[in-house]
Design an enzyme around this catalytic site. Structure first.
Site, short mmCIF file in Angstrom:
data_model
loop_
_atom_site.label_atom_id
_atom_site.label_comp_id
_atom_site.label_asym_id
_atom_site.label_seq_id
_atom_site.Cartn_x
_atom_site.Cartn_y
_atom_site.Cartn_z
N HIS A 88 -4.80 -8.21 4.65
CA HIS A 88 -5.33 -8.06 3.29
C HIS A 88 -4.30 -8.43 2.22
CE1 HIS A 88 -3.61 -3.86 3.26
NE2 HIS A 88 -3.47 -4.14 1.97
N ASP A 139 -5.76 -5.89 10.72
CA ASP A 139 -5.12 -6.04 9.41
C ASP A 139 -3.70 -6.58 9.53
OD1 ASP A 139 -5.21 -6.05 6.65
OD2 ASP A 139 -4.44 -4.02 6.46
N SER A 154 1.79 -2.23 1.38
CA SER A 154 1.06 -2.82 2.50
C SER A 154 1.82 -3.99 3.10
CB SER A 154 -0.32 -3.29 2.05
OG SER A 154 -1.15 -2.21 1.75
#
Length: 315
Positions: A61, A91, A167
């Site tokens: 992402h 992910d 992230s």
């Protein structure tokens, strides 16, 4: 008075040891942590270099559908990079950055993690570059739903503070090993954050390097790692004390058609022990697509063998 003074001195020594442990881990891994920005698309996150030839791990992402990204290191050096492959199911994405890199942060073995162990997150949250937070491993072998709606298996839960921008950065153990890839936080919840386990990330990276994508067999389940009672282990003829418990089974999936149900425990696949969710992810590789696979299933009624025929995973 003497006892109180001794206790304060002891507590101080413990805090000093904790601080030194965190600082040493950051010194070891921090120089390999980078900021990743999509070129021409906006958005940024974190990543880390795992090989001197410029292989960088981050989140799917973070890169999205971008083909090119900019990779910036802690010393300010900026390189262009190309997205080699991405896997929405975990992910995870892999980037090749231009040039060579002296500092790397190779993936460690997440199976050695224990609950309560120190967990250190390094990244670029909220635009603040190369920030460090620390906490403990709260739980292992979790499943969580990604922003795409897919369930990510083999997830580490931690209370190390994560914010947007963290992230893709590394989750580091007290031994200075990367044991996870920070992937998300639950908005509205307090102190709950997640990382994809390094063993799962390693599998995804290997597939991307070899094939440019992750080839995966699909049976239609989500699962958590669970303890396997000794009697069940004996009946299953496995020597491990953990297995996987099915959290859900998709309708009309190969697992549903074979008769697998929520709550079933899978102790082995084709006679090989399944000690955790990462084993399940690894075993369901492309070689099992279309091939009957025998699952050793533990239920309250006993142990049985259930034949499942995986199909090709479509993203």
């Amino acid at each position: 008075m003497a006892f109180a003074a001794e206790k304060l001195q002891s507590d101080g020594a413990l805090l000093d040891a904790y601080s030194a442990t965190v600082a040493d881990a950051v010194d070891r891994i921090g120089p390999a942590v980078c900021r990743i920005e999509r070129i021409g698309a906006g958005g940024h996150g974190s990543g880390f270099v795992i090989a001197q030839d410029g292989l960088v791990v981050t989140n799917f992402h973070v890169v999205g559908d971008a083909r090119d990204v900019r990779v910036t290191m802690p010393d300010g050096a900026s390189r262009e990079g190309r997205v080699l492959g991405r896997d929405p199911d975990t992910d995870i994405a892999l980037v090749r950055a231009d040039g060579s890199f002296a500092d790397v942060a190779p993936l460690g073995d997440s199976k050695r993690l224990r609950r309560g162990q120190i967990a250190i997150a390094i990244g670029n949250p909220l635009g603040f570059e190369w920030t460090v937070t620390a906490g403990v491993v709260s739980a292992l072998g979790r499943s969580m739903r990604a922003s795409t709606g897919r369930l990510i298996d083999d997830v580490i839960q931690t209370d190390a503070a994560l914010n947007p921008g963290n992230s893709g950065g590394p989750l580091v153990s007290s031994a200075g090993e990367v044991v996870g890839v920070n992937t998300a936080m639950i908005h509205g919840a307090q102190g709950i954050a997640f990382a994809v386990a390094s063993n799962t990330a390693n599998f995804v990276i290997s597939e991307i390097i070899r094939f440019g994508r992750v080839r995966r067999a699909f049976i239609g389940v989500s699962a958590d790692t669970t303890n396997l009672p000794r009697r069940a282990a004996l009946l299953s003829q496995v020597t491990t004390n953990t297995a996987v418990r099915l959290r859900s089974v998709e309708k009309n999936s190969p697992a549903a058609r074979a008769g697998l149900k929520e709550g079933d425990i899978i102790a082995a696949i084709d006679g090989r022990p399944v000690t955790g969710v990462d084993d399940l992810v690894r075993m369901l590789d492309a070689e099992r697509i279309g091939r009957e696979t025998l699952c050793t299933v533990v239920r309250r009624t006993g142990v049985s063998q259930v034949a499942v025929t995986p199909v090709a995973r479509t993203n």
